[in-house]
Write an enzyme that holds these catalytic residues in place. Sequence first.
Site, mmCIF file in Angstrom:
data_model
loop_
_atom_site.group_PDB
_atom_site.id
_atom_site.type_symbol
_atom_site.label_atom_id
_atom_site.label_comp_id
_atom_site.label_asym_id
_atom_site.label_seq_id
_atom_site.Cartn_x
_atom_site.Cartn_y
_atom_site.Cartn_z
ATOM 1 N N ARG A 51 -7.131 8.480 39.356
ATOM 2 C CA ARG A 51 -6.044 8.516 40.022
ATOM 3 C C ARG A 51 -5.896 8.154 41.551
ATOM 4 O O ARG A 51 -4.671 7.493 41.857
ATOM 5 C CB ARG A 51 -5.395 9.994 40.102
ATOM 6 C CG ARG A 51 -5.329 10.770 38.958
ATOM 7 C CD ARG A 51 -5.083 12.091 38.883
ATOM 8 N NE ARG A 51 -6.025 12.824 39.572
ATOM 9 C CZ ARG A 51 -6.114 14.315 39.761
ATOM 10 N NH1 ARG A 51 -4.971 14.819 39.564
ATOM 11 N NH2 ARG A 51 -7.129 14.729 40.445
ATOM 12 N N ASP A 93 -3.014 6.333 35.649
ATOM 13 C CA ASP A 93 -2.208 7.637 35.266
ATOM 14 C C ASP A 93 -2.569 7.986 33.766
ATOM 15 O O ASP A 93 -2.013 7.403 32.904
ATOM 16 C CB ASP A 93 -0.675 7.578 35.681
ATOM 17 C CG ASP A 93 -0.102 8.905 35.067
ATOM 18 O OD1 ASP A 93 -0.867 9.870 34.928
ATOM 19 O OD2 ASP A 93 1.306 8.984 35.329
ATOM 20 N N VAL A 94 -3.378 8.843 33.597
ATOM 21 C CA VAL A 94 -3.999 9.126 32.118
ATOM 22 C C VAL A 94 -3.028 9.766 31.303
ATOM 23 O O VAL A 94 -2.943 9.794 30.152
ATOM 24 C CB VAL A 94 -5.333 9.792 32.129
ATOM 25 C CG1 VAL A 94 -6.326 9.204 32.811
ATOM 26 C CG2 VAL A 94 -5.243 11.135 32.724
ATOM 27 N N LYS A 147 -19.974 16.485 27.710
ATOM 28 C CA LYS A 147 -19.609 17.774 27.394
ATOM 29 C C LYS A 147 -19.014 18.279 28.479
ATOM 30 O O LYS A 147 -18.802 18.121 29.665
ATOM 31 C CB LYS A 147 -21.232 18.498 27.138
ATOM 32 C CG LYS A 147 -21.831 18.849 28.463
ATOM 33 C CD LYS A 147 -22.959 19.495 27.989
ATOM 34 C CE LYS A 147 -23.866 20.111 29.289
ATOM 35 N NZ LYS A 147 -23.193 21.286 29.847
ATOM 36 N N HIS A 177 -27.432 14.364 28.165
ATOM 37 C CA HIS A 177 -28.414 13.739 29.165
ATOM 38 C C HIS A 177 -30.069 14.159 28.749
ATOM 39 O O HIS A 177 -30.803 13.501 28.913
ATOM 40 C CB HIS A 177 -28.281 13.704 30.608
ATOM 41 C CG HIS A 177 -28.429 15.033 31.199
ATOM 42 N ND1 HIS A 177 -27.412 16.095 31.114
ATOM 43 C CD2 HIS A 177 -29.594 15.722 31.639
ATOM 44 C CE1 HIS A 177 -28.058 17.132 31.487
ATOM 45 N NE2 HIS A 177 -29.175 16.897 32.100
ATOM 46 N N LYS A 181 -33.966 11.762 28.159
ATOM 47 C CA LYS A 181 -35.379 11.939 29.001
ATOM 48 C C LYS A 181 -36.608 11.220 28.293
ATOM 49 O O LYS A 181 -36.656 11.377 26.936
ATOM 50 C CB LYS A 181 -35.662 13.321 29.248
ATOM 51 C CG LYS A 181 -34.644 13.883 30.155
ATOM 52 C CD LYS A 181 -34.839 15.488 30.359
ATOM 53 C CE LYS A 181 -33.797 16.238 31.483
ATOM 54 N NZ LYS A 181 -34.097 15.490 32.848
ATOM 55 N N ASP A 234 -23.195 26.707 28.285
ATOM 56 C CA ASP A 234 -23.529 25.684 29.220
ATOM 57 C C ASP A 234 -24.815 24.988 28.814
ATOM 58 O O ASP A 234 -25.133 23.985 29.013
ATOM 59 C CB ASP A 234 -23.672 26.246 30.655
ATOM 60 C CG ASP A 234 -23.621 25.090 31.728
ATOM 61 O OD1 ASP A 234 -23.167 24.251 31.654
ATOM 62 O OD2 ASP A 234 -24.809 25.272 32.456
ATOM 63 N N HIS A 239 -27.976 21.476 25.084
ATOM 64 C CA HIS A 239 -29.220 20.975 25.382
ATOM 65 C C HIS A 239 -30.276 21.753 24.771
ATOM 66 O O HIS A 239 -31.077 20.878 24.054
ATOM 67 C CB HIS A 239 -29.487 21.317 26.841
ATOM 68 C CG HIS A 239 -28.456 20.581 27.997
ATOM 69 N ND1 HIS A 239 -27.949 19.170 27.608
ATOM 70 C CD2 HIS A 239 -27.897 21.183 29.007
ATOM 71 C CE1 HIS A 239 -27.050 19.051 28.475
ATOM 72 N NE2 HIS A 239 -27.065 20.224 29.589
ATOM 73 N N LYS A 330 -30.223 30.878 35.603
ATOM 74 C CA LYS A 330 -30.079 30.349 37.182
ATOM 75 C C LYS A 330 -30.888 31.262 38.031
ATOM 76 O O LYS A 330 -31.119 32.438 37.558
ATOM 77 C CB LYS A 330 -28.602 30.591 37.507
ATOM 78 C CG LYS A 330 -27.672 29.699 36.656
ATOM 79 C CD LYS A 330 -27.862 28.454 36.656
ATOM 80 C CE LYS A 330 -26.665 27.529 36.092
ATOM 81 N NZ LYS A 330 -26.713 26.051 36.380
#
Length: 483
Positions: A51, A93-94, A147, A177, A181, A234, A239, A330
């Site tokens: 944008r 402008d998508v 994702k 991703h 690896k 997540d 993953h 985390k």
Amino acid sequence: MVSRVIPVDDFDLVIFGATGDLAHRKILPGLFRRFVAGQIPETSRIVGAARTQMDDGQFRDEAAKAICEFAKVKKNDPRLAQFLELLGYTPIDVKGEGGWKELKSRMRDGAVHAFYFSVAPSLFGDIAERLSGHGIADDNSRIVVEKPFGRDLASAKALNATLAQHFHESQIYRIDHYLGKETVQNLMAVRFANVLFEPLWNAQYVDHVQITVAETVGVGGRGSYYDKSGAIRDMVQNHMMQLLCLIAMEPPYHFDPDAVRDEKLKVIRALEPVLPEDIVRGQYQASGDQPGYLEDAENPDSRTESYVAMKVRISNWRWQGTPFYLRTGKKLRARTSEIAITFKEPPHSIFDDTGAPKANELVIRLQPNEGMNLKVMIKEPGPGGMRLVQVPLDMSFADALGAEGSDMPDAYERLIMDVIRGNQTLFMRGDEVEAAWAWTDPIIEAWEDSKRAPEPYDPGSSGPEEALRLMHRDNRRWREIRS
């Protein structure tokens, strides 16, 4: 050992969301590194689209700053100037019509056309529709989508259906991703290119498997997003599910995109429902001057998990009876990602109790210090009888491959080059994504119905005490979390 760099075909790559964080941290630096390696033809074109109103020169300046910071290159490096010549920019402008004609004018005949959707999934449909409607994308174009691929089965199906209106499945590259690896790909090589391991890769010889993805950071800065997803959405659903599939899948008939993904899909469909007693959810709490999850998420009533551990079973002939233990979280003790395959102990020991052999263990380290480690029993050197000691046969890629091992391509570099080549092996297929959500949804629904708060745990720990008990009741122990 000398690695071969095989150039890709001439291409036009459009990065939607080119002013965003992912483009700055990963996509542009990764493309620069592939250019320096000689893999990207100098005739290729990389077009940023977002944008923000700016021209080619301003975008190149912004890209140069990002590459200097994240690719660790100096501003006056002549290779950077050469790479920047490939870059252009088109304000877009998508959701409207602005910029699409200009973008089409940048596309060249005869080049591979790829479009990277580094934007929110809510914009995928708008971009796909306009690429098709304006004749920018054709049947040979490829799109890369980030994702999350939905937040449940219903939304994943809707997203797949939206993309399918404008692109064939063979054109859609759902990027994870973790699959880029080096060590993850080496897992397939170790299994299927060596007769040593594959005969032992089953429930007869494997006691259990642990998959750990631990982070030291909290959710600060992305708390509002994370609070709507949690650790299972997540990390586990994508993953860790992919890592599980690569460990557990049957040998494909050929190293071919659909052959590999067919076998991964069979694993997901063979997953048993997870019992409530086989899941532990956690949430890091405040400690000293460190805020807890509730403060980071800015939601004092949140029941979203920042940690999850679970015991997973696979109902097929290869793995019946062998549990897979998954954990991710985390604010844990160290940043590490690893897969540990623990083999069964020998059925009979010829040594006395002081020299009883321990189980062999193959540990695949994804980060940091990518490599593999196989623990075996040997005689302890020196006189004094037969004393056994367990030692690691350690292969760090940095040590084994020298300078090449310490400078391996980033996952995004490898995967983007695969997109240009048209190789979908390391990308998820639509039915694979939907099958993963079909298994995950009942777990999330059971949590929400229970209204039980996650177990608290201290920052810098290994997670909640309940997770330790999950293993202890099976007479097993989690591997220590360490970098």
